[in-house]
Write an enzyme that holds these catalytic residues in place. Structure first.
Site, PDB file in Angstrom:
ATOM      1  N   PRO A  10       0.899  -1.104  -0.066  1.00  0.00           N
ATOM      2  CA  PRO A  10       0.169  -0.250   0.308  1.00  0.00           C
ATOM      3  C   PRO A  10       0.770   1.360  -0.038  1.00  0.00           C
ATOM      4  O   PRO A  10       2.143   1.481   0.545  1.00  0.00           O
ATOM      5  CB  PRO A  10      -0.784  -0.130   1.550  1.00  0.00           C
ATOM      6  N   ASN A  11       0.707   1.726  -0.862  1.00  0.00           N
ATOM      7  CA  ASN A  11       0.615   3.920  -0.465  1.00  0.00           C
ATOM      8  C   ASN A  11       1.619   3.394  -1.914  1.00  0.00           C
ATOM      9  O   ASN A  11       2.647   5.014  -2.063  1.00  0.00           O
ATOM     10  CB  ASN A  11       1.034   4.264   0.340  1.00  0.00           C
ATOM     11  N   ARG A  18       4.652  11.313  -2.244  1.00  0.00           N
ATOM     12  CA  ARG A  18       4.725  11.018  -1.167  1.00  0.00           C
ATOM     13  C   ARG A  18       5.543  11.395  -0.128  1.00  0.00           C
ATOM     14  O   ARG A  18       6.701  10.557  -0.137  1.00  0.00           O
ATOM     15  CB  ARG A  18       3.592   9.452  -0.769  1.00  0.00           C
ATOM     16  N   TYR A  23      11.145   8.941   1.129  1.00  0.00           N
ATOM     17  CA  TYR A  23      11.191   8.466  -0.515  1.00  0.00           C
ATOM     18  C   TYR A  23      12.131   8.308  -1.159  1.00  0.00           C
ATOM     19  O   TYR A  23      11.459   7.708  -1.759  1.00  0.00           O
ATOM     20  CB  TYR A  23       9.122   7.505  -0.052  1.00  0.00           C
ATOM     21  N   ASN A  72       8.026  -5.686  -0.649  1.00  0.00           N
ATOM     22  CA  ASN A  72       7.852  -4.265   0.067  1.00  0.00           C
ATOM     23  C   ASN A  72       6.522  -4.111   0.366  1.00  0.00           C
ATOM     24  O   ASN A  72       5.590  -3.929  -0.243  1.00  0.00           O
ATOM     25  CB  ASN A  72       8.528  -3.007  -0.410  1.00  0.00           C
ATOM     26  N   ALA A  75       3.260  -1.259   4.869  1.00  0.00           N
ATOM     27  CA  ALA A  75       2.386  -1.653   6.536  1.00  0.00           C
ATOM     28  C   ALA A  75       1.782  -2.479   6.881  1.00  0.00           C
ATOM     29  O   ALA A  75       1.726  -2.860   7.642  1.00  0.00           O
ATOM     30  CB  ALA A  75       1.482   0.256   6.193  1.00  0.00           C
ATOM     31  N   GLU A  96      12.889  -9.491   2.398  1.00  0.00           N
ATOM     32  CA  GLU A  96      11.761  -7.655   3.179  1.00  0.00           C
ATOM     33  C   GLU A  96      12.580  -7.098   2.300  1.00  0.00           C
ATOM     34  O   GLU A  96      13.434  -6.742   2.609  1.00  0.00           O
ATOM     35  CB  GLU A  96      11.660  -8.272   4.171  1.00  0.00           C
ATOM     36  N   HIS A  98      12.340  -2.614   2.759  1.00  0.00           N
ATOM     37  CA  HIS A  98      11.514  -1.328   3.141  1.00  0.00           C
ATOM     38  C   HIS A  98      12.408  -0.038   2.564  1.00  0.00           C
ATOM     39  O   HIS A  98      14.219   0.139   2.600  1.00  0.00           O
ATOM     40  CB  HIS A  98      11.668  -1.619   4.603  1.00  0.00           C
ATOM     41  N   ARG A 105      11.715   4.996  13.303  1.00  0.00           N
ATOM     42  CA  ARG A 105      10.231   5.477  13.019  1.00  0.00           C
ATOM     43  C   ARG A 105       9.768   5.113  14.122  1.00  0.00           C
ATOM     44  O   ARG A 105       9.800   4.167  14.996  1.00  0.00           O
ATOM     45  CB  ARG A 105       9.504   4.979  11.097  1.00  0.00           C
TER      46      ARG A 105
END
Length: 138
Positions: A10-11, A18, A23, A72, A75, A96, A98, A105
């Site tokens: 998502p996103n 964004r 990012y 990735n 969330a 995985e 990110h 964070r």
């Protein structure tokens, strides 16, 4: 020829727009074009969805026939037992990824349901995290 797929959650379709301070300003499509040009001897596909079930369906679809999956889950990494179970159920190794350092964070981002069944985790190197994951399969 190695067959890899990048699966984004998502996103991540908003990369370049964004939160560029986290990012970056490059869209994922622009980044993917440069990666495909750099790794011409590797088949690199891409799938993105904001929907958890579609990510699980894609993992199941490619999880027995590809050489590697770069995931990735965004969330969903921190919330989806289902995606974690899908990674566990398939044979294709998953890295995985990110873009940000999730440990720098919010605290809820410090847990991953994917990590226990992943080949490895790469985080915090911006879009280069994807390239490092590609290199791990070569």
């Amino acid at each position: 020829m190695k067959k890899l797929i990048i699966i984004n959650g998502p996103n991540l379709n908003l990369l370049g727009k964004r939160e560029p301070n986290i990012y970056g300003s490059l869209s994922f499509t622009e980044f993917l074009d440069t990666i495909k040009e750099k790794y011409k001897t590797v088949s690199i596909e891409h799938f993105q969805s904001n929907i958890e079930g579609e990510l699980i369906d894609k993992l199941q679809e490619v999880g027995f026939s590809y050489d590697g999956i770069i995931l990735n889950a965004a969330a969903y990494t921190h919330t989806s037992v289902g995606i974690g179970d899908a990674v566990k159920a398939i044979e294709t190794p998953v890295v995985e990824v990110h873009i940000s350092n999730t440990f720098g964070r919010e605290e809820f981002r410090h847990h991953s349901y994917i990590a226990p069944n992943a080949k490895g985790i790469i985080l915090g190197f911006g879009l280069q995290s994807y390239e490092l994951a590609i290199q791990s399969f070569l």
